[in-house]
Design a protein around this motif. Sequence first.
Motif: not given
Length: 446
Positions: A151-157, A161-163, A200-207
Amino acid sequence: MAPQKRQLVLNVFLTRHGHHPGAWRQPQSPGGGNPSFAYWAEQVKTAERGKLDAVFFADFVGNGGADVRGAGRRPAGQGFEPLTLAGALSAITDKIGIVVTVNTNFNEPFNLARRIASLDHLSGGRIGWNVVSSLSDGAGKSFGVENPLEHAERYARAGEFIDVTRRLWDSYDDGAFDHPNKEAGIFLDPASVHPVHHEGRFFNVNTLLDIARPIQGYPVIVQAGNSDTGREFAAKYAEMIYASAQFLEDAQAYYRDVKGRLAKYGRHPDHLKITPGLSYAIGSSEQEARDKFEALQASVNFTGPIELGGHDLTGYDLDGPLPDLPEPANGKGRWQQLVTLARRENLSIRQLILRFNVVRGHRVLLGTPDQIADQIEDWFVKGGADGFNLIPPLLPDSLRDFVDLVIPQLQRRGIFRTEYEGTTLREHLNLPRPANPNTRRAVAAE
């Protein structure tokens, strides 16, 4: 300049037959489960006629491993994917906001950022994003999620995601494409372009996003969460929250708690609109309204699998008490509400289904238009809500009744608009349009 008078926020959560589980069985309910754009268009135009802030579309995605025991007893098959529906509805409406639900577990920031930016431009700035991070077993199986986050990890992701999506929406300054220089061969100023480099912890984006910044800067961020983690998430990110409360004291406590968390994130309390769900039945007398609602209650089917708060209670005595059960992985806040109600009023499982399940824990008002307006105003002025997310029990009748009978009462009291004064959802909600932080840094550097 005199401060703007506080105005009631009113959204409507639309479904195919209405929110009450017995709605589809009523003689006047539209039959069949095939998708019908004409039906959705009619409901949204009715809501816009009533000057409502927004229409709200949920997305209970994924039926993987579905238990088919009760599948034939529940309405199914009639829904459109929300973003697709929003695009079509934006072309036939002018002012009303359109809030779409997107689950962060089954999407990536880049593809969602470009879809929502596209919708915001198509609609003229009327899109809201209801951020969902829940993960049911069926949804996990549908998408092949073998090791779901807690539960808490899904909120962290979801927060990351929003950031990232915000940074993608800030890929270009406002107006970056407004002044192409044909003679010099310069389509846009390179200084107005801001590539995103995120590890980041869940996403890597270069675009770099391939569409201009949304008309609203960002869509209005909406969230529903009653757990402590959900409340903290709302305080940091949400601009409108879909809450749940059946009693004024509970609504006031929730309102104070969530609004009181905003300061730590540098936010003003007015920049988060708290809108509990509201079910209702309207009659020329209180008894007529009760009779309408009881006709729906009489249609509740107790012969199929019995689900309550995420637990399968098939086999338990329906007229016995709610057993002691573990807190579910999803809907922790709603489960706490359900248990509190059961213990407070000593309700049986059957009574809980009729009191809680049929409205998913939301408030129910039964009465004349004036009585309904009285109760709405009471919570609004006593710090229980900034407005409400209507959950009409029977569609299209319940929505038409509210628009034609209750809205005029609220307008006469001076707490709800008589005309739209802006064109974007942010303007309807009196929310600030976020500036592009990259532009601010560029100006500061000069």
